[in-house]
Design a protein around this motif. Structure first.
Motif, PDB file in Angstrom:
ATOM      1  N   ILE A 112      12.745   2.025  -3.113  1.00 35.43           N
ATOM      2  CA  ILE A 112      12.147   0.685  -3.029  1.00 35.43           C
ATOM      3  C   ILE A 112      10.912   0.695  -2.139  1.00 35.43           C
ATOM      4  O   ILE A 112       9.885   0.078  -2.449  1.00 35.43           O
ATOM      5  CB  ILE A 112      13.175  -0.335  -2.492  1.00 35.43           C
ATOM      6  N   ILE A 113      10.972   1.422  -1.024  1.00 32.96           N
ATOM      7  CA  ILE A 113       9.830   1.500  -0.100  1.00 32.96           C
ATOM      8  C   ILE A 113       8.612   2.090  -0.802  1.00 32.96           C
ATOM      9  O   ILE A 113       7.497   1.551  -0.718  1.00 32.96           O
ATOM     10  CB  ILE A 113      10.208   2.343   1.139  1.00 32.96           C
ATOM     11  N   TRP A 114       8.822   3.202  -1.527  1.00 29.77           N
ATOM     12  CA  TRP A 114       7.707   3.828  -2.246  1.00 29.77           C
ATOM     13  C   TRP A 114       7.230   2.955  -3.405  1.00 29.77           C
ATOM     14  O   TRP A 114       6.038   2.940  -3.729  1.00 29.77           O
ATOM     15  CB  TRP A 114       8.116   5.213  -2.746  1.00 29.77           C
ATOM     16  N   PHE A 115       8.151   2.206  -4.001  1.00 28.57           N
ATOM     17  CA  PHE A 115       7.770   1.313  -5.090  1.00 28.57           C
ATOM     18  C   PHE A 115       6.874   0.176  -4.576  1.00 28.57           C
ATOM     19  O   PHE A 115       5.912  -0.216  -5.245  1.00 28.57           O
ATOM     20  CB  PHE A 115       9.021   0.728  -5.763  1.00 28.57           C
ATOM     21  N   PHE A 116       7.178  -0.326  -3.388  1.00 22.49           N
ATOM     22  CA  PHE A 116       6.324  -1.350  -2.782  1.00 22.49           C
ATOM     23  C   PHE A 116       4.931  -0.799  -2.490  1.00 22.49           C
ATOM     24  O   PHE A 116       3.925  -1.489  -2.651  1.00 22.49           O
ATOM     25  CB  PHE A 116       6.955  -1.888  -1.495  1.00 22.49           C
ATOM     26  N   GLY A 117       4.888   0.464  -2.050  1.00 22.26           N
ATOM     27  CA  GLY A 117       3.590   1.107  -1.846  1.00 22.26           C
ATOM     28  C   GLY A 117       2.800   1.183  -3.135  1.00 22.26           C
ATOM     29  O   GLY A 117       1.584   0.949  -3.159  1.00 22.26           O
ATOM     30  N   PHE A 118       3.498   1.477  -4.232  1.00 18.33           N
ATOM     31  CA  PHE A 118       2.872   1.537  -5.557  1.00 18.33           C
ATOM     32  C   PHE A 118       2.361   0.154  -5.985  1.00 18.33           C
ATOM     33  O   PHE A 118       1.252   0.019  -6.523  1.00 18.33           O
ATOM     34  CB  PHE A 118       3.888   2.067  -6.569  1.00 18.33           C
ATOM     35  N   LEU A 119       3.152  -0.892  -5.741  1.00 16.34           N
ATOM     36  CA  LEU A 119       2.767  -2.256  -6.108  1.00 16.34           C
ATOM     37  C   LEU A 119       1.515  -2.718  -5.361  1.00 16.34           C
ATOM     38  O   LEU A 119       0.723  -3.498  -5.894  1.00 16.34           O
ATOM     39  CB  LEU A 119       3.921  -3.228  -5.817  1.00 16.34           C
ATOM     40  N   VAL A 120       1.347  -2.249  -4.132  1.00 14.83           N
ATOM     41  CA  VAL A 120       0.152  -2.588  -3.360  1.00 14.83           C
ATOM     42  C   VAL A 120      -1.038  -1.758  -3.832  1.00 14.83           C
ATOM     43  O   VAL A 120      -2.173  -2.252  -3.894  1.00 14.83           O
ATOM     44  CB  VAL A 120       0.409  -2.357  -1.852  1.00 14.83           C
ATOM     45  N   TYR A 121      -0.784  -0.498  -4.187  1.00 16.00           N
ATOM     46  CA  TYR A 121      -1.860   0.420  -4.592  1.00 16.00           C
ATOM     47  C   TYR A 121      -2.569  -0.054  -5.865  1.00 16.00           C
ATOM     48  O   TYR A 121      -3.805   0.012  -5.945  1.00 16.00           O
ATOM     49  CB  TYR A 121      -1.268   1.813  -4.800  1.00 16.00           C
ATOM     50  N   SER A 148      -1.854   1.631   0.828  1.00 11.47           N
ATOM     51  CA  SER A 148      -0.490   1.781   0.309  1.00 11.47           C
ATOM     52  C   SER A 148       0.334   2.728   1.179  1.00 11.47           C
ATOM     53  O   SER A 148       1.518   2.489   1.432  1.00 11.47           O
ATOM     54  CB  SER A 148      -0.518   2.276  -1.140  1.00 11.47           C
ATOM     55  N   VAL A 149      -0.288   3.803   1.661  1.00 16.39           N
ATOM     56  CA  VAL A 149       0.406   4.752   2.537  1.00 16.39           C
ATOM     57  C   VAL A 149       0.763   4.092   3.868  1.00 16.39           C
ATOM     58  O   VAL A 149       1.843   4.321   4.428  1.00 16.39           O
ATOM     59  CB  VAL A 149      -0.457   6.009   2.764  1.00 16.39           C
ATOM     60  N   LEU A 150      -0.145   3.251   4.374  1.00 15.42           N
ATOM     61  CA  LEU A 150       0.110   2.534   5.625  1.00 15.42           C
ATOM     62  C   LEU A 150       1.307   1.590   5.482  1.00 15.42           C
ATOM     63  O   LEU A 150       2.118   1.449   6.399  1.00 15.42           O
ATOM     64  CB  LEU A 150      -1.131   1.746   6.035  1.00 15.42           C
ATOM     65  N   LEU A 151       1.429   0.955   4.323  1.00 20.66           N
ATOM     66  CA  LEU A 151       2.579   0.085   4.059  1.00 20.66           C
ATOM     67  C   LEU A 151       3.875   0.899   4.025  1.00 20.66           C
ATOM     68  O   LEU A 151       4.887   0.496   4.610  1.00 20.66           O
ATOM     69  CB  LEU A 151       2.395  -0.660   2.738  1.00 20.66           C
ATOM     70  N   VAL A 152       3.843   2.035   3.331  1.00 20.82           N
ATOM     71  CA  VAL A 152       5.020   2.908   3.260  1.00 20.82           C
ATOM     72  C   VAL A 152       5.413   3.374   4.662  1.00 20.82           C
ATOM     73  O   VAL A 152       6.606   3.397   5.013  1.00 20.82           O
ATOM     74  CB  VAL A 152       4.747   4.119   2.345  1.00 20.82           C
ATOM     75  N   LEU A 153       4.426   3.727   5.485  1.00 21.89           N
ATOM     76  CA  LEU A 153       4.688   4.152   6.860  1.00 21.89           C
ATOM     77  C   LEU A 153       5.356   3.032   7.652  1.00 21.89           C
ATOM     78  O   LEU A 153       6.366   3.260   8.341  1.00 21.89           O
ATOM     79  CB  LEU A 153       3.382   4.571   7.536  1.00 21.89           C
ATOM     80  N   SER A 154       4.816   1.817   7.558  1.00 19.12           N
ATOM     81  CA  SER A 154       5.354   0.671   8.303  1.00 19.12           C
ATOM     82  C   SER A 154       6.791   0.374   7.906  1.00 19.12           C
ATOM     83  O   SER A 154       7.658   0.155   8.765  1.00 19.12           O
ATOM     84  CB  SER A 154       4.476  -0.566   8.074  1.00 19.12           C
TER      85      SER A 154
END
Length: 251
Positions: A112-121, A148-154
């Motif tokens: 889910i975390i990586w999917f959210f990164g994808f949705l932002v990207y 997107s990477v910053l979101l995944v990190l957070s």
């Protein structure tokens, strides 16, 4: 061009990922959060003392790196390279936290975390790159990936801290020192070194590294474990012995 050149950091991340996941997963299974905290502390001590200064240096002299590797035809990719270096540096920085989530059996949360990164990207790259909106081309693609990477990190830090509480307050001095030194280095490079030849750039890089560690040592910015890690990382005799051992064992 910038993406391919910055991707060497991804190979470091891939190697570190195998090592981290093995240790972190086993300690989490044993509910040994003290050991996980110890691993994180050592890694971020090394990151702040060794990797982050290198990322800043690569970003500062990115124009020379691009000219040296690809030529003047690719000079426009220097800014993209600077952003991508930090983007891939962030993925390396977030690696242990992702391992904590995945290693604790929270596979769906990890996805889910990586999917959210994808949705932002997707919308970010559309806005940054589209010729009728910002039209930033390669720079826009690098910025979209960075966001997107910053979101995944957070998200990785937020959810992993529910499993193991890890404080970054112990690293605030190292982060501030790196930022302050990088700003000074960028100013010196932009005003006096940028338009000069490669020899002066090389002298600037060596001077930056020497002064950085000298001042850090005087101000006690890094603890003894960081200096020990740096000493080992630059110990060529140990590297030589390791290579010879590997070659002889294969024989």
């Amino acid at each position: 061009a910038a993406f391919a050149l910055a991707s060497f950091i991804k190979s470091v991340e891939a190697a570190a990922g195998i090592l981290f996941f093995t240790y972190i997963a086993s300690f989490i299974a044993e509910k040994n959060t003290v050991k996980v905290d110890e691993i994180l502390t050592k890694f971020y001590s090394f990151f702040m003392a060794f990797i982050l200064p290198g990322l800043f240096m690569a970003a500062i002299v990115s124009d020379k790196i691009i000219l040296l590797t690809y030529g003047a035809e690719f000079s426009d990719s220097a800014k993209s390279f600077s952003i991508l270096v930090f983007t891939f540096g962030l993925t390396l920085f977030s690696l242990p936290f992702g391992n904590i989530i995945f290693g604790s059996g929270r596979y769906f949360l990890s996805a889910i975390i990586w999917f959210f990164g994808f949705l932002v990207y997707i919308p970010a790259i559309f806005i940054f790159v589209h010729p009728d909106i910002l039209n930033l081309k390669g720079l826009g693609a690098a910025l979209a990936l960075s966001i997107s990477v910053l979101l995944v990190l957070s998200l990785s830090i937020f959810y992993s801290n529910k499993i193991i509480h890890f404080s970054f307050l112990k690293s605030y001095k190292q982060i501030f020192f790196n930022l302050l030194f990088a700003m000074a280095g960028l100013s010196i490079y932009s005003f006096w070194i940028k338009e000069i030849n490669y020899l002066y750039t090389l002298l600037f890089v060596f001077g930056y590294i020497i002064v950085f560690y000298y001042i850090a040592y005087l101000l006690k910015i890094f603890d003894n474990s960081a200096w020990f890690l740096i000493k080992n990382a630059t110990n060529f005799s140990r590297l030589k012995n390791y290579i010879l051992t590997e070659i002889n064992s294969k024989k």
